[in-house]
Design a protein around this motif. Structure first.
Motif, PDB file in Angstrom:
ATOM      1  N   ALA A   1      45.846  38.824  36.026  1.00 18.45           N
ATOM      2  CA  ALA A   1      46.291  40.055  36.012  1.00 18.45           C
ATOM      3  C   ALA A   1      45.205  40.808  35.288  1.00 18.45           C
ATOM      4  CB  ALA A   1      46.935  40.440  34.637  1.00 18.45           C
ATOM      5  N   TYR A   2      43.817  40.190  35.076  1.00 25.29           N
ATOM      6  CA  TYR A   2      42.522  41.420  35.121  1.00 25.29           C
ATOM      7  C   TYR A   2      42.467  40.375  36.252  1.00 25.29           C
ATOM      8  CZ  TYR A   2      37.462  40.368  34.482  1.00 25.29           C
ATOM      9  OH  TYR A   2      35.779  41.357  34.726  1.00 25.29           O
ATOM     10  N   ASP A   3      42.013  39.825  37.145  1.00 23.38           N
ATOM     11  CA  ASP A   3      41.773  39.005  38.485  1.00 23.38           C
ATOM     12  C   ASP A   3      41.832  39.961  39.163  1.00 23.38           C
ATOM     13  OD1 ASP A   3      40.207  37.856  40.360  1.00 23.38           O
ATOM     14  OD2 ASP A   3      41.178  35.735  39.571  1.00 23.38           O
TER      15      ASP A   3
ATOM     16  N   GLY B   1      35.756  44.329  42.429  1.00 22.77           N
ATOM     17  CA  GLY B   1      36.823  45.054  42.194  1.00 22.77           C
ATOM     18  C   GLY B   1      38.523  44.325  41.817  1.00 22.77           C
ATOM     19  N   HIS B   2      39.044  44.740  41.731  1.00 20.35           N
ATOM     20  CA  HIS B   2      40.948  43.756  41.698  1.00 20.35           C
ATOM     21  C   HIS B   2      41.267  44.095  43.046  1.00 20.35           C
ATOM     22  CE1 HIS B   2      39.038  43.524  37.715  1.00 20.35           C
ATOM     23  NE2 HIS B   2      38.559  45.176  37.877  1.00 20.35           N
TER      24      HIS B   2
ATOM     25  N   LEU C   1      44.302  44.178  43.586  1.00 22.17           N
ATOM     26  CA  LEU C   1      45.918  44.401  43.929  1.00 22.17           C
ATOM     27  C   LEU C   1      45.687  45.781  42.967  1.00 22.17           C
ATOM     28  CD1 LEU C   1      48.350  41.633  43.053  1.00 22.17           C
ATOM     29  CD2 LEU C   1      47.691  42.610  45.111  1.00 22.17           C
ATOM     30  N   SER C   2      44.408  46.848  42.456  1.00 15.83           N
ATOM     31  CA  SER C   2      44.297  48.082  42.125  1.00 15.83           C
ATOM     32  C   SER C   2      44.496  49.372  43.352  1.00 15.83           C
ATOM     33  CB  SER C   2      43.129  48.321  41.461  1.00 15.83           C
ATOM     34  OG  SER C   2      42.248  47.798  41.759  1.00 15.83           O
ATOM     35  N   GLN C   3      44.812  50.432  42.511  1.00 17.40           N
ATOM     36  CA  GLN C   3      44.474  51.301  43.965  1.00 17.40           C
ATOM     37  C   GLN C   3      43.397  51.792  44.539  1.00 17.40           C
ATOM     38  OE1 GLN C   3      47.291  54.542  41.783  1.00 17.40           O
ATOM     39  NE2 GLN C   3      49.329  53.345  42.227  1.00 17.40           N
ATOM     40  N   ASP C   4      43.059  51.544  43.821  1.00 20.12           N
ATOM     41  CA  ASP C   4      41.204  52.200  44.031  1.00 20.12           C
ATOM     42  C   ASP C   4      40.698  51.180  45.188  1.00 20.12           C
ATOM     43  OD1 ASP C   4      40.660  50.357  41.710  1.00 20.12           O
ATOM     44  OD2 ASP C   4      39.240  51.858  40.943  1.00 20.12           O
TER      45      ASP C   4
END
Length: 562
Positions: free
Chosen positions: A129-131, A154-155, A157-160
């Motif tokens: 989840a962090y990754d 960056g990540h 699955l994050s929106q940005d």
């Protein structure tokens, strides 16, 4: 929904307080008390919203006082106004009793208390989840990336996340991991040993960082992610109706394709309230058990190869029988590995013609199977070398197996009587006569026996399915229900559904946003959870025993990494 003003538009009076599958959610609300600040209604289980600094208190209460001893899945996602972690809990004694713990965190500070002291399986799930999403878990014993390299920016699955961040890091900026051999100041016999990622006994691209004390394993850490393809993001970009189904075959790509497809089909069909015709359920059950046999045959073959290097006899014997199954599946689906045979609401097409020849080929295989299994027992389970290498090695106590979320033959080899085909019925399993196989040895030998005996049970199921299909009236052979061309489940509808894959509980979490594509698609891999048990099984043992333990887990890195 925010932490300051809890709000859940889905929680109607009819939904909140409901009792589903024997779970009294009002009693759970009383148990959680002020820890729960809100309630949500998911398709299969209510969710209790807790503050990010009270996660352990809520989970301990649900585990110790309500009996939810199986942390089945951990999902992380990002909304426009918050991040969110969801711990999906079940009971090993009755997996139909389910509850979710929802943990929102602010956008500017996505930090949540770790669940690792409650459920050891949360270790890897929270690292993932962090990754991929970017949520930090306070108090986590090893909060670092797990699928992507530490230098990743960056990540995903994050929106940005734009995908345009520079990912190349020079050795001047990142220390060279290759260092000269050196001896510690205390002059001990401790040695660091790299096993893999390219090694014939690692069952794929797996790197095991191993610390030896003399010749015994003092510590080890599986390093995964070499085969990560962000399959979840791919599924989030596909439509429910047509574009997602080809992907599941590629998770456990060895032989469990239809089992993988069924995991997605079950979740999507429940999400969209799609009924599957009875005839199609029998065909699904038949094809799924053929896949299970093919998977267990390969596990048997490679395990014998790991233990004493027998390629000529045992490995090729098992591959020979697996090929017969692959031929049958090819007749049915047109493919040998990437089947893409299931459809939402049923299957792609009916059984091949002439049906009599197809049934005869299956019956010939099933009839010959007892004699073939007898040969395996003569060559394998009666073999002194294999017994010396597997009996009382790789011991996994049942309480450890449960804490790590182990399922499938790994759990049943530790005496845990847990099988979703019986305990959370789907398909046609509850209409058939078969048994769940368990062994109490808790060792490598017990896990081997479980798979060999499960092949016998799969054959029983297949034989009964053939009997049913032979007698099925021609005008009632409905292979698909009437499914809308475009599926758009109601916004913010959430579901977690699982099937009993060849390697354990294979589950899918989905959240809809009102469009024809899921807003969040999470894959609960049984191999991912089962692999976490390797340090427990290997510490204090020798390197060859660790290789045997790894083989007994029957992992596929395509499913571990996804």
């Amino acid at each position: 929904m925010s932490l300051e003003e809890p709000d859940n538009p889905l929680a109607t009076e009819e939904q909140v307080g409901a009792t589903e599958a024997g779970v009294d959610y009002d009693e759970l609300a009383d148990l959680l008390g002020d820890t729960a600040i809100d309630r949500e209604s998911h398709v299969n289980a209510e969710g209790f919203v807790v503050r990010p600094d009270e996660v352990q208190e809520a989970l301990f209460a649900l585990r110790d006082e309500a009996g939810f001893d199986h942390c089945s899945c951990v999902t992380a996602q990002e909304y426009d106004d918050r991040y969110e972690s969801i711990y999906h809990l079940k009971k090993y004694d009755d997996p139909t009793q389910e509850v979710s713990v929802v943990v929102p965190t602010p956008k500017d500070e996505p930090v949540s208390q770790t669940a690792e002291p409650v459920y050891r399986t949360a270790n890897w799930h929270e690292r993932e989840a962090y990754d991929l999403v970017g949520i930090d878990y306070e108090g986590h014993p090893d909060m670092r990336r797990i699928l992507l390299p530490e230098t990743w920016q960056g990540h995903p699955l994050s929106q940005d996340f734009s995908g345009e961040e520079p990912q190349v890091v020079t050795l001047r900026e990142h220390a060279n991991p290759l260092q000269e051999d050196h001896r510690g100041e205390d002059d001990t016999d401790t040695m660091f040993l790299n096993i893999g990622p390219h090694h014939p006994a690692t069952h794929g691209v797996l790197h095991i960082e191993t610390v030896l004390d003399g010749e015994q394993v003092a510590d080890l850490d599986p390093d995964i992610g070499y085969l990560h393809r962000c399959e979840e993001q791919m599924c989030q970009q596909g439509t429910y109706r047509h574009q997602i189904m080809p992907y599941p075959d590629r998770w456990d790509y060895i032989s469990a394709g239809i089992l993988n497809e069924w995991a997605y089909a079950r979740a999507a069909e429940d999400l969209a309230d799609i009924e599957v015709p009875e005839y199609a359920q029998v065909v699904r059950t038949l094809s799924a058990e053929l896949c299970r046999i093919a998977s267990h045959m390969l596990a048997l073959a490679t395990f014998a190869l790991d233990i004493y290097g027998d390629f000529t006899a045992i490995f090729m014997y098992a591959i020979r029988d697996r090929e017969v199954v692959q031929d049958i599946l090819e007749d049915l689906t047109g493919q040998r590995l990437m089947f893409n045979y299931l459809r939402l609401g049923g299957v792609a097409w009916d059984l091949p013609e002439p049906r009599e020849e197809f049934f005869e080929k299956i019956r010939d295989f099933v009839d010959e199977l007892p004699e073939r299994l007898g040969e395996y027992h003569d060559m394998i389970t009666s073999n002194e070398i294999l017994q010396l290498r597997t009996v009382d090695t790789g011991v996994l106590p049942p309480e450890e197996a449960k804490s790590y979320g182990a399922t499938g033959p790994v759990a049943r080899g530790s005496g845990i009587d847990y099988d979703l085909r019986r305990d959370d019925p789907y398909g046609y399993y509850d209409q058939l006569d078969w048994d769940v196989v368990t062994e109490d040895g808790c060792d490598n030998f017990a896990r081997l026996l479980c798979r060999m005996r499960e092949v016998e049970q799969s054959a029983r199921i297949i034989e009964q399915c053939v009997d049913l299909l032979e007698d099925w009236p021609e005008d009632e052979r409905e292979i698909q229900s009437n499914v809308p061309r475009t599926l758009r489940p109601d916004p913010d509808t959430e579901i977690y559904r699982a099937v009993e894959g060849a390697k354990g509980e294979l589950g899918i979490y989905m959240r809809s946003d009102g469009t024809d594509k899921p807003a969040r698609f999470k894959i609960r891999s049984p191999c991912f959870s089962n692999l976490q048990t390797l340090p427990v099984m290997s510490e204090g043992e020798y390197i060859p025993d660790m290789i045997a333990s790894l083989g007994s887990l029957d992992i596929v890195l395509g499913e571990v990494d996804r």
